[in-house]
Motif scaffolding. Sequence first.
Motif, PDB file in Angstrom:
ATOM      1  N   HIS A 135      -8.884 -15.901   6.002  1.00  0.00           N
ATOM      2  CA  HIS A 135     -10.079 -15.645   5.081  1.00  0.00           C
ATOM      3  C   HIS A 135     -10.719 -14.567   5.901  1.00  0.00           C
ATOM      4  O   HIS A 135     -11.179 -14.506   6.784  1.00  0.00           O
ATOM      5  CB  HIS A 135     -10.801 -16.836   4.760  1.00  0.00           C
ATOM      6  N   GLY A 136     -11.165 -13.509   4.836  1.00  0.00           N
ATOM      7  CA  GLY A 136     -12.187 -12.485   5.618  1.00  0.00           C
ATOM      8  C   GLY A 136     -12.580 -11.377   4.663  1.00  0.00           C
ATOM      9  O   GLY A 136     -12.662 -11.816   3.315  1.00  0.00           O
ATOM     10  N   ILE A 137     -12.635 -10.357   5.145  1.00  0.00           N
ATOM     11  CA  ILE A 137     -13.213  -8.950   4.459  1.00  0.00           C
ATOM     12  C   ILE A 137     -12.378  -7.914   4.518  1.00  0.00           C
ATOM     13  O   ILE A 137     -11.848  -7.413   5.141  1.00  0.00           O
ATOM     14  CB  ILE A 137     -14.711  -8.598   5.118  1.00  0.00           C
ATOM     15  N   ARG A 138     -12.157  -7.388   3.061  1.00  0.00           N
ATOM     16  CA  ARG A 138     -11.481  -6.200   2.817  1.00  0.00           C
ATOM     17  C   ARG A 138     -12.381  -5.098   2.972  1.00  0.00           C
ATOM     18  O   ARG A 138     -13.038  -5.054   1.966  1.00  0.00           O
ATOM     19  CB  ARG A 138     -10.531  -5.974   1.446  1.00  0.00           C
ATOM     20  N   ILE A 139     -12.417  -4.464   4.202  1.00  0.00           N
ATOM     21  CA  ILE A 139     -13.598  -3.271   4.149  1.00  0.00           C
ATOM     22  C   ILE A 139     -13.299  -2.330   3.353  1.00  0.00           C
ATOM     23  O   ILE A 139     -14.323  -1.809   2.773  1.00  0.00           O
ATOM     24  CB  ILE A 139     -13.466  -2.866   5.845  1.00  0.00           C
ATOM     25  N   ASN A 140     -12.061  -1.902   2.974  1.00  0.00           N
ATOM     26  CA  ASN A 140     -11.782  -0.878   2.090  1.00  0.00           C
ATOM     27  C   ASN A 140     -10.358  -1.121   1.760  1.00  0.00           C
ATOM     28  O   ASN A 140      -9.545  -1.773   1.964  1.00  0.00           O
ATOM     29  CB  ASN A 140     -12.051   0.669   2.687  1.00  0.00           C
ATOM     30  N   PRO A 141      -9.816  -0.076   0.874  1.00  0.00           N
ATOM     31  CA  PRO A 141      -8.372  -0.211   0.460  1.00  0.00           C
ATOM     32  C   PRO A 141      -7.311  -0.093   1.848  1.00  0.00           C
ATOM     33  O   PRO A 141      -5.939  -0.732   1.261  1.00  0.00           O
ATOM     34  CB  PRO A 141      -8.106   0.663  -0.342  1.00  0.00           C
ATOM     35  N   TYR A 142      -7.834   0.097   3.093  1.00  0.00           N
ATOM     36  CA  TYR A 142      -6.823   0.353   4.000  1.00  0.00           C
ATOM     37  C   TYR A 142      -6.832  -0.698   5.031  1.00  0.00           C
ATOM     38  O   TYR A 142      -5.976  -0.719   5.947  1.00  0.00           O
ATOM     39  CB  TYR A 142      -6.956   1.608   4.580  1.00  0.00           C
ATOM     40  N   PHE A 144      -8.272  -4.780   6.447  1.00  0.00           N
ATOM     41  CA  PHE A 144      -8.793  -6.001   6.306  1.00  0.00           C
ATOM     42  C   PHE A 144      -9.047  -6.720   7.743  1.00  0.00           C
ATOM     43  O   PHE A 144      -8.260  -6.397   8.806  1.00  0.00           O
ATOM     44  CB  PHE A 144      -7.729  -6.966   5.722  1.00  0.00           C
ATOM     45  N   THR A 145      -9.906  -7.606   7.965  1.00  0.00           N
ATOM     46  CA  THR A 145     -10.370  -8.388   9.243  1.00  0.00           C
ATOM     47  C   THR A 145     -10.660  -9.630   8.657  1.00  0.00           C
ATOM     48  O   THR A 145     -11.417  -9.673   7.737  1.00  0.00           O
ATOM     49  CB  THR A 145     -11.098  -7.758  10.063  1.00  0.00           C
ATOM     50  N   LEU A 183      -5.926  -9.006  11.876  1.00  0.00           N
ATOM     51  CA  LEU A 183      -6.198  -7.440  11.419  1.00  0.00           C
ATOM     52  C   LEU A 183      -4.932  -7.231  10.621  1.00  0.00           C
ATOM     53  O   LEU A 183      -3.793  -7.359  11.035  1.00  0.00           O
ATOM     54  CB  LEU A 183      -6.286  -6.559  12.413  1.00  0.00           C
ATOM     55  N   LYS A 184      -5.150  -6.263   9.444  1.00  0.00           N
ATOM     56  CA  LYS A 184      -4.357  -5.872   8.452  1.00  0.00           C
ATOM     57  C   LYS A 184      -4.537  -4.123   8.204  1.00  0.00           C
ATOM     58  O   LYS A 184      -5.860  -3.973   7.989  1.00  0.00           O
ATOM     59  CB  LYS A 184      -4.187  -6.527   7.495  1.00  0.00           C
ATOM     60  N   GLY A 185      -3.685  -3.447   8.248  1.00  0.00           N
ATOM     61  CA  GLY A 185      -3.759  -2.097   7.904  1.00  0.00           C
ATOM     62  C   GLY A 185      -2.893  -1.776   6.803  1.00  0.00           C
ATOM     63  O   GLY A 185      -1.666  -1.959   6.715  1.00  0.00           O
ATOM     64  N   LEU A 193       1.149  -2.118  -5.587  1.00  0.00           N
ATOM     65  CA  LEU A 193       2.059  -2.334  -4.535  1.00  0.00           C
ATOM     66  C   LEU A 193       1.549  -1.692  -3.175  1.00  0.00           C
ATOM     67  O   LEU A 193       1.272  -0.606  -3.239  1.00  0.00           O
ATOM     68  CB  LEU A 193       3.489  -1.800  -4.908  1.00  0.00           C
ATOM     69  N   ALA A 194       1.210  -2.485  -2.205  1.00  0.00           N
ATOM     70  CA  ALA A 194       0.953  -1.813  -1.012  1.00  0.00           C
ATOM     71  C   ALA A 194       1.675  -2.477   0.163  1.00  0.00           C
ATOM     72  O   ALA A 194       2.446  -3.632   0.209  1.00  0.00           O
ATOM     73  CB  ALA A 194      -0.509  -2.233  -0.864  1.00  0.00           C
ATOM     74  N   VAL A 195       2.006  -1.617   1.160  1.00  0.00           N
ATOM     75  CA  VAL A 195       2.643  -2.154   2.350  1.00  0.00           C
ATOM     76  C   VAL A 195       1.552  -2.123   3.535  1.00  0.00           C
ATOM     77  O   VAL A 195       0.561  -1.617   3.578  1.00  0.00           O
ATOM     78  CB  VAL A 195       3.794  -1.156   2.980  1.00  0.00           C
ATOM     79  N   TYR A 196       1.736  -2.996   4.296  1.00  0.00           N
ATOM     80  CA  TYR A 196       0.795  -3.648   5.592  1.00  0.00           C
ATOM     81  C   TYR A 196       1.495  -3.597   6.767  1.00  0.00           C
ATOM     82  O   TYR A 196       2.745  -3.958   6.748  1.00  0.00           O
ATOM     83  CB  TYR A 196      -0.090  -4.458   5.043  1.00  0.00           C
ATOM     84  N   PHE A 197       0.620  -3.665   7.715  1.00  0.00           N
ATOM     85  CA  PHE A 197       1.084  -3.862   9.351  1.00  0.00           C
ATOM     86  C   PHE A 197       0.013  -5.110   9.496  1.00  0.00           C
ATOM     87  O   PHE A 197      -1.227  -4.936   9.638  1.00  0.00           O
ATOM     88  CB  PHE A 197       1.169  -3.090  10.504  1.00  0.00           C
TER      89      PHE A 197
END
Length: 259
Positions: A135-142, A144-145, A183-185, A193-197
Amino acid sequence: MLVITHINSSIMKKSYLTSMLALVCCTVSAQDIILKKNADEIQAKVLKVTETEIEYKKWENLDGPIYTIPANEIFIIKYQNGSKDIISANSARTRSDIAGNFPKYQGEIAAAYGLGVGRVSEFINTDRILFETVHGIRINPYLFTGLGLGFDYFYESIDMEDYYGNAIGSYDGAGVLSSFINLKGYYPATKKLAVYFSLDLGAAFGVAGWAEGTEFHTSVGPGINWGNGKGSPRGDFSIRFQHMGTGTNAILFRIGFGF
């Protein structure tokens, strides 16, 4: 008599020229003008304007095909009646509607199957089942923390012996509790659809069975996220490398949903 005829003829010619000029002016002003962001100008008859595209016919060929152009390429449309549409502002609002308002809360629940790798797996089966929530904050479309909590269940049963070979205990598996920062980018490929790391950093605590002590915990790897999340959960799948103490690493196949 001749003079009067000549005057009447001149008046008729002037009236005719005036009528033709007015007709030409009306014809020119009757077209719509599409002005693109690169300064190109299209003389057209606009048929339809949506959030994503504009449909039109070329003015010089109104009986010809219908053309479409992405809305984000258009700066302004000036219509034949003098009204205007500033499309660039509409496009910005459209992108905002698609992306959502940030920052915002984001949560997820997931389960994974882990194939044990490392030194310990050479002696016992360290395959595991993982359940976790983040659980956290999606800061912007790119970006997340957030904070996560996970539980790894090792289902291998083992019998423990002391140095002399005496049985000192039998354990039906083991349980490890992990707490971590996530942390996610993201890279949004399409609207849905989005890819992330993803990267987890934290600690793992042995809480049941043959697992004991505290170890550094990390998990890292790529994933994909699909669905718009508007009224329905988003799907998620990732493959990660999990480190949880010396020799008890794993390759995780993780699936879940976000909200």
